[in-house]
Design an enzyme around this catalytic site. Sequence first.
Site, mmCIF file in Angstrom:
data_model
loop_
_atom_site.group_PDB
_atom_site.id
_atom_site.type_symbol
_atom_site.label_atom_id
_atom_site.label_comp_id
_atom_site.label_asym_id
_atom_site.label_seq_id
_atom_site.Cartn_x
_atom_site.Cartn_y
_atom_site.Cartn_z
ATOM 1 N N GLN A 78 0.805 -1.321 -0.136
ATOM 2 C CA GLN A 78 0.144 0.049 0.038
ATOM 3 C C GLN A 78 0.884 1.156 0.117
ATOM 4 O O GLN A 78 1.085 1.909 1.033
ATOM 5 C CB GLN A 78 -0.813 -0.106 1.241
ATOM 6 C CG GLN A 78 -1.948 1.019 1.516
ATOM 7 C CD GLN A 78 -3.060 0.657 0.419
ATOM 8 O OE1 GLN A 78 -3.404 -0.582 0.115
ATOM 9 N NE2 GLN A 78 -3.745 1.626 -0.143
ATOM 10 N N PHE A 79 1.460 1.647 -1.299
ATOM 11 C CA PHE A 79 2.193 2.567 -1.080
ATOM 12 C C PHE A 79 1.687 4.210 -0.751
ATOM 13 O O PHE A 79 2.189 5.055 -0.490
ATOM 14 C CB PHE A 79 2.689 2.902 -2.636
ATOM 15 C CG PHE A 79 1.967 3.689 -3.625
ATOM 16 C CD1 PHE A 79 2.011 4.953 -3.899
ATOM 17 C CD2 PHE A 79 0.936 2.656 -4.308
ATOM 18 C CE1 PHE A 79 1.145 5.571 -4.860
ATOM 19 C CE2 PHE A 79 0.151 3.251 -5.294
ATOM 20 C CZ PHE A 79 0.417 4.673 -5.513
ATOM 21 N N THR A 80 0.262 4.179 -0.959
ATOM 22 C CA THR A 80 -0.490 5.309 -0.558
ATOM 23 C C THR A 80 -0.399 5.769 0.978
ATOM 24 O O THR A 80 -0.789 6.880 1.109
ATOM 25 C CB THR A 80 -1.977 5.477 -1.024
ATOM 26 O OG1 THR A 80 -2.664 4.186 -0.461
ATOM 27 C CG2 THR A 80 -2.034 4.917 -2.495
#
Length: 148
Positions: A78-80
């Site tokens: 989950q880079f966000t």
Amino acid sequence: MKIVLQRTKSASVSVQDEIVGSIEKGFVLLVGVTHDDTEKDADYLADKIAGLRIFEDDNGKMNLSLEEVGGEILSISQFTLYADTRKGRRPNFMAAAKPDKAETLYRYFNQRLEEKGFRVETGRFGEMMDVSLINDGPVTLILESKNE
């Protein structure tokens, strides 16, 4: 590294309407990696997660670990989680690690959890995914390796 952990009764992740990972009772982990994260960060978080006592015992107290309840893990990249929303209306993702570094560390982190004896299911790195879960409690925690 930053992780949003949700205690769950069941969860699954799909890519293009195909379920690619699913678990019953356990943890859903949304896993973010930033530029200066190392294997040491992944080790710290894997150890922390393995030892967390957030499942209820017979007295209704959060006193049992994932191992003690026979739980499983659904780990989603989950880079966000490293979005910067301080300016404007469109998030800036410059704090997220580049995909090659993030994927390597994400895979290492999941391997560390498996080495601790947990069944770990994952989504597909870099893909658009649909995550479904029944949050148990709800119990949701945010863990960061820089806070160790």
